[in-house]
Design an enzyme around this catalytic site. Sequence first.
Site, PDB file in Angstrom:
ATOM      1  N   GLY A 205       0.825  -1.192   0.000  1.00 35.47           N
ATOM      2  CA  GLY A 205       0.000   0.000   0.000  1.00 35.47           C
ATOM      3  C   GLY A 205       0.859   1.240   0.000  1.00 35.47           C
ATOM      4  N   PRO A 207       2.615   4.820   1.109  1.00 34.32           N
ATOM      5  CA  PRO A 207       3.279   5.156   2.363  1.00 34.32           C
ATOM      6  C   PRO A 207       2.304   5.779   3.361  1.00 34.32           C
ATOM      7  CG  PRO A 207       4.432   6.125   0.494  1.00 34.32           C
ATOM      8  CD  PRO A 207       3.184   5.541  -0.032  1.00 34.32           C
ATOM      9  N   GLY A 208       2.506   5.464   4.606  1.00 35.38           N
ATOM     10  CA  GLY A 208       1.733   6.105   5.662  1.00 35.38           C
ATOM     11  C   GLY A 208       0.349   5.549   5.879  1.00 35.38           C
ATOM     12  N   GLY A 210      -0.239   2.651   7.319  1.00 35.90           N
ATOM     13  CA  GLY A 210      -0.297   1.846   8.542  1.00 35.90           C
ATOM     14  C   GLY A 210       0.223   0.424   8.390  1.00 35.90           C
ATOM     15  N   LYS A 211       1.091   0.183   7.419  1.00 36.86           N
ATOM     16  CA  LYS A 211       1.616  -1.172   7.238  1.00 36.86           C
ATOM     17  C   LYS A 211       2.485  -1.586   8.420  1.00 36.86           C
ATOM     18  CE  LYS A 211       3.424   0.001   3.306  1.00 36.86           C
ATOM     19  NZ  LYS A 211       2.840   1.354   3.260  1.00 36.86           N
ATOM     20  N   THR A 212       3.429  -0.722   8.768  1.00 32.07           N
ATOM     21  CA  THR A 212       4.290  -1.033   9.896  1.00 32.07           C
ATOM     22  C   THR A 212       3.472  -1.129  11.176  1.00 32.07           C
ATOM     23  OG1 THR A 212       6.006   0.225   8.767  1.00 32.07           O
ATOM     24  CG2 THR A 212       6.414  -0.332  11.055  1.00 32.07           C
ATOM     25  N   HIS A 427      -8.588  35.607  -9.305  1.00 33.92           N
ATOM     26  CA  HIS A 427      -8.213  34.252  -9.705  1.00 33.92           C
ATOM     27  C   HIS A 427      -9.014  33.213  -8.907  1.00 33.92           C
ATOM     28  CE1 HIS A 427      -5.113  31.281 -11.098  1.00 33.92           C
ATOM     29  NE2 HIS A 427      -5.603  30.633 -10.060  1.00 33.92           N
ATOM     30  N   GLU A 428      -9.018  33.386  -7.591  1.00 39.20           N
ATOM     31  CA  GLU A 428      -9.695  32.384  -6.756  1.00 39.20           C
ATOM     32  C   GLU A 428     -11.202  32.409  -6.962  1.00 39.20           C
ATOM     33  OE1 GLU A 428      -8.045  30.104  -5.510  1.00 39.20           O
ATOM     34  OE2 GLU A 428      -6.085  31.074  -5.704  1.00 39.20           O
TER      35      GLU A 428
HETATM   36  P1  ADP Z   1       3.569   2.701   6.546  1.00 36.74           P
HETATM   37  O1  ADP Z   1       4.425   1.688   7.192  1.00 36.74           O
HETATM   38  O2  ADP Z   1       2.394   2.132   5.822  1.00 36.74           O
HETATM   39  O3  ADP Z   1       4.315   3.656   5.673  1.00 36.74           O
HETATM   40  P2  ADP Z   1       3.143   3.475   9.252  1.00 36.74           P
HETATM   41  O4  ADP Z   1       2.564   2.212   9.759  1.00 36.74           O
HETATM   42  O5  ADP Z   1       4.561   3.710   9.584  1.00 36.74           O
HETATM   43  O6  ADP Z   1       2.939   3.605   7.692  1.00 36.74           O
HETATM   44  O7  ADP Z   1       2.251   4.672   9.780  1.00 36.74           O
HETATM   45  C1  ADP Z   1       2.799   5.822  10.355  1.00 36.74           C
HETATM   46  C2  ADP Z   1       1.893   6.366  11.438  1.00 36.74           C
HETATM   47  O8  ADP Z   1       0.681   6.845  10.888  1.00 36.74           O
HETATM   48  C3  ADP Z   1       1.483   5.329  12.440  1.00 36.74           C
HETATM   49  O9  ADP Z   1       2.412   5.235  13.474  1.00 36.74           O
HETATM   50  C4  ADP Z   1       0.151   5.841  12.942  1.00 36.74           C
HETATM   51  O10 ADP Z   1       0.319   6.797  13.957  1.00 36.74           O
HETATM   52  C5  ADP Z   1      -0.422   6.524  11.729  1.00 36.74           C
HETATM   53  N1  ADP Z   1      -1.322   5.643  10.989  1.00 36.74           N
HETATM   54  C6  ADP Z   1      -1.132   5.207   9.735  1.00 36.74           C
HETATM   55  N2  ADP Z   1      -2.148   4.431   9.327  1.00 36.74           N
HETATM   56  C7  ADP Z   1      -2.997   4.349  10.359  1.00 36.74           C
HETATM   57  C8  ADP Z   1      -4.250   3.663  10.564  1.00 36.74           C
HETATM   58  N3  ADP Z   1      -4.807   2.920   9.588  1.00 36.74           N
HETATM   59  N4  ADP Z   1      -4.853   3.801  11.750  1.00 36.74           N
HETATM   60  C9  ADP Z   1      -4.308   4.556  12.718  1.00 36.74           C
HETATM   61  N5  ADP Z   1      -3.144   5.212  12.600  1.00 36.74           N
HETATM   62  C10 ADP Z   1      -2.480   5.124  11.434  1.00 36.74           C
HETATM   63 ZN    ZN Z   2      -5.619  28.671  -9.440  1.00 35.21          ZN
HETATM   64 MG    MG Z   3       6.444   1.454   7.069  1.00 34.06          MG
END
Ligand code: ADP
Ligand code: ZN
Ligand code: MG
Length: 613
Positions: A205, A207-208, A210-212, A427-428
């Site tokens: 998925g 980045p960010g 929640g995989k880790t 513009h806006e």
């Molecule tokens: P990834 O490994 O997918 O890049 P992380 O697991 O490191 O992302 O997520 C980073 C932080 O973002 C987590 O420590 C958490 O605080 C927040 N976060 C990300 N996804 C979720 C989720 N599905 N639910 C709650 N918190 C999340």
């Molecule tokens: Zn514009």
């Molecule tokens: Mg990660």
Amino acid sequence: MKEVKQPNKKGVLYFYAIALALILVANMLLPALIAPRTETVNYNEFVRMVEAGQVAQAEIQSEENQIVFTAKADGDQKMQKIYVTALVDDAGLVDRLLTNNVAFTKLWPNTPSPLLTALLPILLMTALSFWMIKSMQKRMGAGAMSFGKSNAKVYVASETGIHFSDVQGEDEAKELLSEIVDFLHNPSKYTSIGARMPKGALLVGPPGTGKTLLAKAVAGEANVPFFSISGSEFVEMFVGMGAAKVRDLFKQAAEKAPCIVFIDEIDTIGKKRDGAAMGGNDEREQTLNQLLTEMDGFDGSKGVVILAATNRPESLDPALLRPGRFDRRVPVELPDLVGREAILRVHARKVQCDPGLDFGVIARMAAGASGAELANMVNEAALRAVRAGRSRICQSDLEESVEVVIAGYQKKNKILSNKEKLIVSYHEIGHALVAALQTHSAPVTKITVIPRTSGALGYTMQVDEGEHNLMSREELENKIATLTGGRVAEELALHSITTGAANDIEQATKLARALISRYGMSDAFGMVAFEEIHNAYLGGDASMACADETAAEIDRMVVALVQRQYDKAKALLSENMDKLHALSKYLYDHETITGDEFMHLLEQPKLVIGQDV
Ligand code: ADP
Ligand code: ZN
Ligand code: MG
């Protein structure tokens, strides 16, 4: 999280032995290299040199039964030559030395015994290196000097403190993973039917998302040892070390089974092997091969489950993905509206909030945000509340923080000149009016002409009512028209155009191109895709996959499509010039107006230019 240290004595001894050998060799070679060379001569020659006045000084070493003497330097000679001769029973020796002015009384200091010179530095170095290793171990934990050992951290179950309830908006992923947890708890339930658990599950998925975090939650729920290592930790300076680490990791895992091994960012070692001889990465390939071998090696019923995470699944070697290895693929996608609200709530639990915050509104505003971004928004809101001297987060904190995460901070010190502010206002309002005058456009919720750190001088925010999964052709076209609206307004009202539309132009072009070459929405080409998308999760850069003539034709169609929408926006605004002027004036005076204000003004039957409503 508790880390269990792996004692690692062998590696230290190894290093120690090498150091010792080096010191010994140096000790044997160095004296020979730096010592001045001596020449042995017989006594006659010595007497002749003394009488010729060539001897500078002499030392009579009766113990060694020899005379060591030096000749007078020849001027160009840098180093004095040292001669040795046997000590002969010569009664006239002293007289001869005296008459020839040889400084024979001067004695060189006694040289210490060779054994001591050799041993003293060794002892010193040994003590020093011991001390260094000790202090290094103290600082870096055991294994600092160990080669070929995996430095996987072992998390003891339930001590990560993270549970499935901390991860929101990823219900499918949680379901798939909880099955694995369940298997580790009651393997018989599965084996009695004959079901085989997947050996590995790959979390993929953007980045960010929640995989880790999910992997840590599995560790928290599973109550089994959890080995966590990042792919980059296998990358080593020496060829073969990465493979050795993989071997060690799996050995440890087998000993601790049932357990979970988690390899984060597996794409660092799992990249496709390409036969390229030049620049081929031997070390990485060896590591990957070892990983494949190990995954085949143990049988799944032992209860070692391998989790891995990546945001570049397309770059992984196909061998990793075949059944028997990472045969379960767990998508961890960007959260939907409900998911975003749930994630906001999870993170809001950790901060002090006003009761009755409307997280639904925030979740709608933050369309497309990842879990990490949502977590960041809550934190930004908390920081903003502190800055304002409040003890709780309020709704406007959260709303502002969404804008901070999307558009950057307000640039307080960047003051637009009045002329520029007027241009940006037109513009806006141009964007907002075109959006409002078309059907199938997301409603405008906020218009502002306060510059942001992202470089935007102002922006118009549109927020969809609900979840939006499909876009119709009309919606896409209207979006392009809305994007051109800013430039159109500048042109119509001020009769000059500015660079302020650069970002709009970029987005409009991208959309138009996608409409033709990706979504198959052009009459000329129909349902044909001309683009190949790489890195779907990391920006999704695409390359054209078509003949040159087709590419040229697509370019022409993109230009025509954007032009059509530009003309449409121009027609819409031309018919509503009074509204454009009145609203722009209002925005100019107020700097920020809400969607409600905007709609209210727009619905006034007659707007008078310049009148403050
Ligand atoms: P990834 O490994 O997918 O890049 P992380 O697991 O490191 O992302 O997520 C980073 C932080 O973002 C987590 O420590 C958490 O605080 C927040 N976060 C990300 N996804 C979720 C989720 N599905 N639910 C709650 N918190 C999340
Ligand atoms: Zn514009
Ligand atoms: Mg990660």
